[in-house]
Design an enzyme around this catalytic site. Structure first.
Site, mmCIF file in Angstrom:
data_model
loop_
_atom_site.group_PDB
_atom_site.id
_atom_site.type_symbol
_atom_site.label_atom_id
_atom_site.label_comp_id
_atom_site.label_asym_id
_atom_site.label_seq_id
_atom_site.Cartn_x
_atom_site.Cartn_y
_atom_site.Cartn_z
ATOM 1 C CE LYS A 78 2.340 5.724 9.357
ATOM 2 N NZ LYS A 78 1.245 5.904 8.375
ATOM 3 C CB SER A 153 0.782 2.197 6.910
ATOM 4 O OG SER A 153 0.548 3.597 6.903
ATOM 5 C CB SER A 177 -2.359 4.675 6.838
ATOM 6 O OG SER A 177 -1.986 3.709 5.911
HETATM 7 N N1 GLN Z 1 -3.160 0.606 2.358
HETATM 8 C C1 GLN Z 1 -2.907 1.740 1.550
HETATM 9 C C2 GLN Z 1 -1.578 1.574 0.842
HETATM 10 O O1 GLN Z 1 -0.923 0.640 1.102
HETATM 11 C C3 GLN Z 1 -2.948 2.990 2.357
HETATM 12 C C4 GLN Z 1 -1.730 3.275 3.116
HETATM 13 C C5 GLN Z 1 -1.735 4.627 3.766
HETATM 14 O O2 GLN Z 1 -2.770 5.243 3.953
HETATM 15 N N2 GLN Z 1 -0.537 5.092 4.096
HETATM 16 O O3 GLN Z 1 -1.202 2.371 0.059
#
Ligand code: GLN
Length: 485
Positions: A78, A153, A177
């Site tokens: 990532k 994400s 994510s």
């Molecule tokens: N969807 C969640 C957020 O937007 C989790 C994102 C994540 O785990 N990085 O914060």
């Protein structure tokens, strides 16, 4: 060897180790697959093909090294994991040209284990989102249906693994994510216990929530990657000095006798799509047929989890992102003629809408007049949420439930940010409580034909047992197909 890309990481590692395939062949298979699928999937922000081939050639010249468990295995990271001499953008314009001079600890450990990095994966900007639609550069598509999102994400990591562009990837999980894209893309994703994997070199979003974890096409693959990246790191004061068990040795259990699975009443009710519920119920039936006992448990504060998470995550984000000011890090506006103007213009140009929204809200909940009403209250609820889990784990060994209420939705379907936040309802509690959670693909939805993931959560540092339960279920459900790309 054109079908090499369909192998699992564990299979290809064995083939590399025995000399059946060379590191160059493994890298080439991935690069070919990237060329064939990337125009549609768009999972990768950077492909390091040339470097990877050079590295593979040098490794082949020396021959396989049995001491390196991932010798010659191509992997993707990532793009918020710092990689020495390779651009690390967080999918943000503010870091568009950032080239770190060091590797994240998880990256160092992968390299030391012999893995070859072939690319950096797209993501929601600074990991803020659930669909990868918030990338400043382009949207990644779901390899099962390119009109749909891959989840976020870590959507690039999910899509690249599902599409067979690499044999495993690292994602990060602050509120789901890793598990969300794993569920939407039909792969395995594991968020370890907070502190299990070093966060050194992970560009922080919510420091008390973030964890790095593997995204792979099998449970065994996840165990193999976790084995390499887990463990104490003096460079991260929140990494925990607890012995790393042998995750692979834990696998292979014959059945699930003696295992009690808790089904939280708040996760199995209203709001769950019928096709998701049906797939998940079938997998719970399978666990019962394998000898597991199921009990109903309660995570009574689930209704408050979204509000609690978004207050804490945004507060931490507003603080973490203050370093991107055009001076210490990040894009600088060249036309400003005084300091404050330079900060304002650099940050306005560099950050996307969602990131700006969160910085503003995070700053607000931390401001002196509102700190007690919001941040402090959220911190207290967080503590109670953890107690809910502790109570549940007196009744069961693991919790099983959905990862998400639905399968992958269409690109552009959720324009309202609040709608997007709501889909995190089942994933964020594990982060608030610091507990491990994973998504295991258990089938395809009867209506959408899209993958459904079962979420397992367990007590802190239960990864070895959790993986063994997941692997037993995976083996008995039969292999998840790859998307027909
Ligand atoms: N969807 C969640 C957020 O937007 C989790 C994102 C994540 O785990 N990085 O914060």
């Amino acid at each position: 060897m054109s079908e090499l890309y369909t192998k699992t990481l564990s299979q290809v590692a064995a083939m590399l180790g025995s000399g059946e395939v060379t590191a160059v062949e493994a890298v080439r298979a991935c690069l070919d697959r990237i060329e064939a699928t990337e125009p549609e999937v768009k999972a990768l922000l950077t492909v390091t093909g040339e470097q990877a081939l050079k590295q593979a050639e040098a490794m082949d010249a020396a021959g396989p090294d049995a001491a390196k468990p991932l010798w010659g295995v191509p992997v993707v990271l990532k793009d918020l994991l710092a990689t020495k001499d390779v651009k690390t953008t967080c999918a943000s314009k503010i870091l568009e040209n950032f080239v770190p001079f060091y590797d994240a600890t998880a990256v160092t450990r992968l390299k030391e284990a012999g893995a070859i990095i072939i690319g950096k994966a797209n993501m929601d900007e600074f990991a803020m989102g659930s669909s990868t639609e918030n990338s400043a550069f382009f949207q990644t598509r779901n390899p099962w249906d390119t009109e749909r999102v891959p989840g976020g994400s870590s959507g690039g990591s999910g899509a690249t693994v599902a599409a067979g562009q690499c044999f495993g990837a690292l994602g990060t999980d602050t509120g789901g994510s890793i598990r969300t894209p794993a569920s939407f893309c039909g792969i395995v994703g594991l968020k370890p216990t907070y502190g299990r994997v070093s966060r050194f070199g992970l560009i922080a979003y919510g420091s008390s929530l973030d964890q790095i974890g593997p995204m792979t096409r099998s449970v065994e693959d996840a165990a193999r990657m976790l084995q390499v990246i887990a463990g104490y790191d003096p460079k991260d004061s929140t990494s925990v000095d607890v012995e790393v068990p042998d995750y692979l040795a834990a696998l292979g259990r014959e059945n699930l006798e003696g295992v009690t699975i808790g089904l939280p009443r708040e996760y199995w009710g209203e709001g769950l799509d019928a096709e998701v519920e049906a797939s998940l119920k079938a997998s719970v039936d399978k666990m019962e047929a394998l000898g597991a006992r199921t009990v109903e448990v309660s995570l009574s504060l689930t209704d408050y989890a979204i509000a609690t998470y978004y207050i804490i995550a945004m507060a931490e984000a507003s603080s973490n992102l203050s370093r991107f000011d055009g001076v210490r890090f990040g894009h600088r506006d060249k036309d400003a003629d005084e300091l404050i103007d330079m900060y304002t213009r650099s940050r306005t140009q560099g950050f996307g809408d969602e990131v700006q929204r969160r910085i503003i809200l995070g700053t607000y909940v931390l401001s002196s007049g509102y700190y007690d009403a919001y941040y402090n209250k959220a911190a207290k609820v967080r503590r109670l949420l953890r107690e809910d889990f502790d109570k549940a784990f007196t009744l069961c060994d693991f919790i099983a439930g959905p990862v998400l209420p639905t399968t992958a939705f269409k690109v552009g379907d959720k324009v309202d940010p609040l709608q997007m936040y709501l889909i995190d309802i089942f994933t964020i509690s594990a982060n608030l409580a610091g507990l491990p959670g994973m998504s295991l693909p258990v089938g395809l939805g009867a209506d959408s034909g899209m993958p459904v993931g079962l979420q397992l959560m367990g007590p802190a540092f239960c990864e070895a047992d959790m993986l063994s339960v997941a692997e037993c279920l995976e083996r008995n459900l039969g292999p998840m197909p790859m998307p027909a790309l």
